[in-house]
Each structure stands twice: as structure tokens, then as C-alpha cells.
Write a protein that holds these residues in place. Structure first.
Motif, short mmCIF file in Angstrom:
data_model
loop_
_atom_site.label_atom_id
_atom_site.label_comp_id
_atom_site.label_asym_id
_atom_site.label_seq_id
_atom_site.Cartn_x
_atom_site.Cartn_y
_atom_site.Cartn_z
N VAL A 124 0.69 -1.01 0.19
CA VAL A 124 0.03 -0.11 -0.23
C VAL A 124 0.92 1.26 -0.09
N PHE A 125 1.69 1.22 1.01
CA PHE A 125 2.84 2.47 0.82
C PHE A 125 3.55 2.62 -0.55
N GLY A 126 4.08 1.28 -0.92
CA GLY A 126 4.85 1.54 -2.31
C GLY A 126 3.86 2.00 -3.50
N LEU A 127 2.78 1.59 -3.42
CA LEU A 127 1.62 2.30 -4.35
C LEU A 127 1.28 3.74 -4.23
N ALA A 128 1.31 4.25 -2.92
CA ALA A 128 0.49 5.42 -2.48
C ALA A 128 0.96 6.42 -3.16
N PHE A 129 2.34 6.77 -3.18
CA PHE A 129 2.99 7.92 -4.09
C PHE A 129 2.65 8.09 -5.29
N SER A 130 2.77 7.00 -6.05
CA SER A 130 2.42 6.90 -7.40
C SER A 130 0.90 7.08 -7.80
N VAL A 131 0.06 6.56 -6.97
CA VAL A 131 -1.20 6.79 -6.93
C VAL A 131 -1.64 8.35 -6.96
N ALA A 132 -0.98 8.82 -5.77
CA ALA A 132 -1.49 10.45 -5.55
C ALA A 132 -1.02 11.29 -6.62
N LEU A 133 0.32 10.70 -7.09
CA LEU A 133 0.76 11.91 -8.21
C LEU A 133 0.08 11.45 -9.70
#
Length: 259
Positions: A241-250
């Protein structure tokens, strides 16, 4: 934007699927030991332990070469600058998650808040896992998978910049084709020194790109190994989840979007 979103959603599903399937197999079957089940294997020690540096240094080099190769093209310079901005934000995010967040990193804060120290059958009053280990104990807490986080976050960062560069390259190729009829493209390469410099940069860009793609393949293999051999399912999904979170937000914000 729709094409970028479709590509990003495919990647999110891909990496989530690796962790999900790997966790199920690792829990349901007795997976025999391998070189990947040993935390001291060379790939883990040399590459993954320093995974963010291995990822961003060549990626920043690639973007810097694109900046140099821009020949004062403002659009190409802007695309390279936007890529560097995204990498800077991704690095700050990595620091907060794994290295420092006004003291302990976010992952370490979770580990400390949910855990306690045991020495044999006894509970030791210990402020953190490091102090616990120094006193011969073992810290019991939620240990969110730093490997899942790093491997996914690094891969998505690399692939996002490739998406941006590919999009820009295709758009520029189309523009050059349209301008070829009036001799504009030919005039840009009329000087021998410019051609030689461009050719050298293109060679270096190609070599750096191949290295980065090989790195993404290595990160994927190590993510599979992590999913099979290490951590509980909840800890692996926390890291995912944390690995995906930044890219999802961007992606959802559209910040610094080039494609």
C-alpha cells in the motif's frame, strides 16, 4: 491522461497481484529454501539494501542527459525538469517512510507503537527494537515490509519516467516528421559537432535505459522472493500500500504530468 492512467492502473494491479499470489503460495505450501530465502544473498546485500540509490542515480542521470540533449528546446527541458521534480518528491517520501520522520521513520514508528521486547519468556521494558536487540531480546511488533515498499516504489518511479520520456519522444518524432518537408529538421543537424555530441548522448541514454529496465526486472524478481519467503501477509500488504501510495497520489493529482 487516459493512456497514462490505464498504464498506471495496470502496473498497480501487476505489483499487487505479485504480492497477493506470492503470499498465498508462501502460506499454503512449504516452499523449499533457495538463494532468495537467504537475506544475505548478493542481490539483496548489494542491490536491494541500497535500492533507492541504485534506482534514482541512473534515473537522474538519464533525465540530466535529456536536459543536455535538449538543444535549448524549452519543451524537452521542461519535461526533464518535471521528471527531476517528481524524483525529488519521491525521495522525500522514501526518506519519511524508511529513514526519518522527525525522529523515527514512519515504518519504525509503527513497529515501536505496536510492539514489545521479549527476552526468552520475559517482557523487557525497552523503548525500541534497536535497544531490545542490544539487550539480547526480540522485538514483537508489526514490521511493515520495507522490501515490498522499496521494490514497488522504486519500480513505479522508474517506469513513470519512462512513460513520460516515451510520450515526449513520440510527440517530438511526429513534430519532426511534419517539419521535415521545409528542411527545418535537416538544418538542426547540419553541424558535424552537434551530430557527434547527439550520437554520444543517445548511446549513453540507451545504455542507461537498458540498465534501468534490467533493474526493474531485478526488483520484480526480489518482490516475488519477498512475497514467498518473508513477512506476514498483513505486513507485506502494508508495504505494498505504501509502495503504491505515492504513485497513485501523483497520478490522481496530475502533478508535473508530461503524458
Amino acid at each position: 491522461m487516459p493512456n497514462l492512467l490505464q498504464r498506471q492502473l495496470t502496473l498497480y494491479a501487476f505489483y499487487t497481484g505479485i504480492v497477493l499470489i506470492g503470499s498465498i503460495i508462501g502460506s499454503a505450501f512449504d516452499i523449499p529454501p533457495s538463494v532468495f530465502s537467504n537475506k544475505r544473498n548478493p542481490i539483496n546485500v548489494i542491490f536491494v539494501k541500497n535500492g533507492w540509490a541504485w534506482s534514482i542515480i541512473p534515473l537522474m542521470t538519464l533525465l540530466a542527459m535529456n536536459f543536455i540533449h535538449s538543444n535549448n528546446d524549452p519543451e524537452r527541458r521542461r519535461a526533464a525538469q518535471n521528471g527531476l521534480n517528481r524524483i525529488a518528491l519521491a525521495t522525500v517520501y522514501w526518506i519519511f517512510i524508511t529513514q526519518w520522520f522527525f525522529g523515527y521513520s514512519l515504518f519504525e514508528r509503527v513497529h515501536v507503537a505496536t510492539g514489545h521486547c521479549r527476552v526468552g519468556d520475559n517482557v523487557l521494558d525497552s523503548p525500541n527494537s534497536k535497544h531490545c536487540r542490544q539487550n539480547g531480546g526480540h522485538w514483537h511488533g508489526v514490521d511493515i515490509s520495507g522490501h515490498c515498499f522499496l521494490l514497488i516504489h522504486s519500480s513505479l518511479t522508474i517506469l513513470r519516467e519512462f512513460n513520460a520520456l516515451i510520450f515526449f519522444g513520440r510527440r517530438r518524432q511526429t513534430e519532426d516528421t511534419h517539419s521535415a518537408g521545409d528542411g527545418t529538421t535537416a538544418s538542426k543537424h547540419s553541424q558535424l559537432g552537434q551530430v557527434e555530441t547527439g550520437s554520444l548522448l543517445e548511446l549513453l541514454e540507451a545504455a542507461t535505459s537498458m540498465f534501468l529496465l534490467g533493474l526493474v526486472g531485478t526488483w520484480t524478481i526480489m518482490l516475488i522472493a519477498t512475497s514467498l519467503y518473508f513477512h506476514s501477509a498483513s505486513e507485506k500488504f502494508g508495504g505494498t500500500v505504501f509502495g503504491l501510495a505515492f504513485s497513485v497520489a501523483l497520478t490522481m493529482s496530475g502533478s508535473f504530468a508530461d503524458s
